[in-house]
Enzyme design. Structure first.
Site, PDB file in Angstrom:
ATOM      1  N   HIS A  69     -15.250 -70.319   7.453  1.00 27.10           N
ATOM      2  CA  HIS A  69     -15.867 -70.824   6.226  1.00 27.10           C
ATOM      3  C   HIS A  69     -15.814 -69.786   5.113  1.00 27.10           C
ATOM      4  O   HIS A  69     -15.558 -70.121   3.956  1.00 27.10           O
ATOM      5  CB  HIS A  69     -17.315 -71.222   6.519  1.00 27.10           C
ATOM      6  CG  HIS A  69     -17.983 -71.956   5.405  1.00 27.10           C
ATOM      7  ND1 HIS A  69     -17.477 -73.123   4.879  1.00 27.10           N
ATOM      8  CD2 HIS A  69     -19.126 -71.699   4.713  1.00 27.10           C
ATOM      9  CE1 HIS A  69     -18.273 -73.553   3.908  1.00 27.10           C
ATOM     10  NE2 HIS A  69     -19.278 -72.699   3.786  1.00 27.10           N
ATOM     11  N   SER A 122     -17.962 -74.343  -0.775  1.00 27.68           N
ATOM     12  CA  SER A 122     -19.051 -74.895   0.026  1.00 27.68           C
ATOM     13  C   SER A 122     -19.985 -75.755  -0.831  1.00 27.68           C
ATOM     14  O   SER A 122     -19.536 -76.743  -1.425  1.00 27.68           O
ATOM     15  CB  SER A 122     -19.793 -73.748   0.722  1.00 27.68           C
ATOM     16  OG  SER A 122     -20.612 -74.215   1.756  1.00 27.68           O
ATOM     17  N   ASP A 125     -13.223 -73.696  10.421  1.00 31.35           N
ATOM     18  CA  ASP A 125     -14.488 -73.617   9.683  1.00 31.35           C
ATOM     19  C   ASP A 125     -15.602 -74.155  10.564  1.00 31.35           C
ATOM     20  O   ASP A 125     -15.646 -75.348  10.868  1.00 31.35           O
ATOM     21  CB  ASP A 125     -14.377 -74.427   8.384  1.00 31.35           C
ATOM     22  CG  ASP A 125     -15.540 -74.203   7.430  1.00 31.35           C
ATOM     23  OD1 ASP A 125     -16.678 -74.064   7.909  1.00 31.35           O
ATOM     24  OD2 ASP A 125     -15.314 -74.187   6.211  1.00 31.35           O
TER      25      ASP A 125
END
Length: 281
Positions: A260, A102, A231
């Protein structure tokens, strides 16, 4: 940097900020950069696995996060990358594989963009934000600014409840058949609440608005890109599917139905894929 101070679990960078890290095992180095608003512990499933398979694993808490200092200033992507550089230099890491999830994927890209790949052998981007999250003329597939304004609003109004609510889409617990873990949700909340509120707030702009396009183009080592096609935090089309076209030597692995937070929900698959990538010549 000459004025960095190294201890067994921290390095003090140029502006006096203390960056906490864990350094386990021995062998080829794998260095982890975590997502927002978490900390190095977010990688624990990968770290214990790889350290048990002959690798040295290192994970730091980004400034403002986890057990690192919470400075008012310096909460920007360039400084995050410079902090990582200070850590790698202080530990004299060579031939590292950098792994970023991320926001941490942005940190990895910006590190190579700013500091080159002299210490880097490979890189892995997992559910990563590059090339850019926010929608703009040059990034029509991105998310509208209102999404990130909503995150800022949530952090300022009641970040404790916001982090608890965020765990549902983060781990895909709102999908049919998903097996929700209260423990996983509690761990996310605990790590999030260890992040300073100013640091958490400032970082939202960094992970959403930073354009990593030129950083991705500068990467000259093999890159593995891993992303879930479900995601809900960093949608795959404007991130991984775009990033793989910008990196010279990149491979994209799409995890069907993965959210995610796949380093937790799909840890066995990710661990196996990381090990295979590390073992490739």
């Amino acid at each position: 940097m000459s004025n960095s101070k190294l201890t067994i679990d921290s390095v003090t960078v140029e502006d006096g900020t203390r960056i906490h890290f864990k350094d386990w095992g021995s062998g080829p180095a794998v260095v982890f950069s975590h997502g927002w608003p978490l900390q190095g512990d977010a990688w624990e499933d990968q770290m214990i696995f790889l350290a048990s398979h002959g690798y040295r694993v290192i994970a730091h808490d980004r400034r403002g996060h986890g057990l690192s200092s919470q400075p008012w200033n310096g909460n920007d992507m360039d400084t995050y990358a410079d902090d990582l550089a200070t850590l790698l230099n202080a530990l004299d890491i060579k031939d590292a594989t950098l792994v970023g999830h991320s926001t941490g994927g942005g940190e990895v890209a910006r590190y190579i963009g700013r500091h080159g790949s002299a210490r880097v052998k490979k890189a892995v981007l997992v559910g990563a934000v590059p090339p850019q999250m926010v929608k703009s003329d040059s990034n029509p597939g991105g998310l509208p600014m209102s999404v990130f304004d909503g995150i800022r609003d949530g952090v300022l109004k009641d970040r404790s409840q916001f982090f608890k609510d965020l765990t549902i889409p983060f781990y895909g617990y709102n999908r049919p058949g998903a097996k929700e873990s209260q423990g996983v949700r509690d761990t996310f909340w605990l790590q999030g609440m260890q992040c300073g509120i100013k640091n958490a707030y400032d970082c939202i702009k960094q992970f959403s608005e930073t354009d990593f396009t030129e950083d991705l183009k500068k990467i000259d080592v093999p890159v593995l890109i891993v992303h879930g096609d479900d995601d809900q935090i960093v949608p795959i089309d404007a991130s991984a599917k775009t990033a793989v076209k910008l990196v010279k030597n990149a491979t994209l692995l799409v995890y069907e139905g993965a959210p995610h937070g796949l380093p937790t929900t799909h840890k066995d698959k990710l661990n196996a894929d990381l090990l295979a990538f590390l073992q490739k010549d």
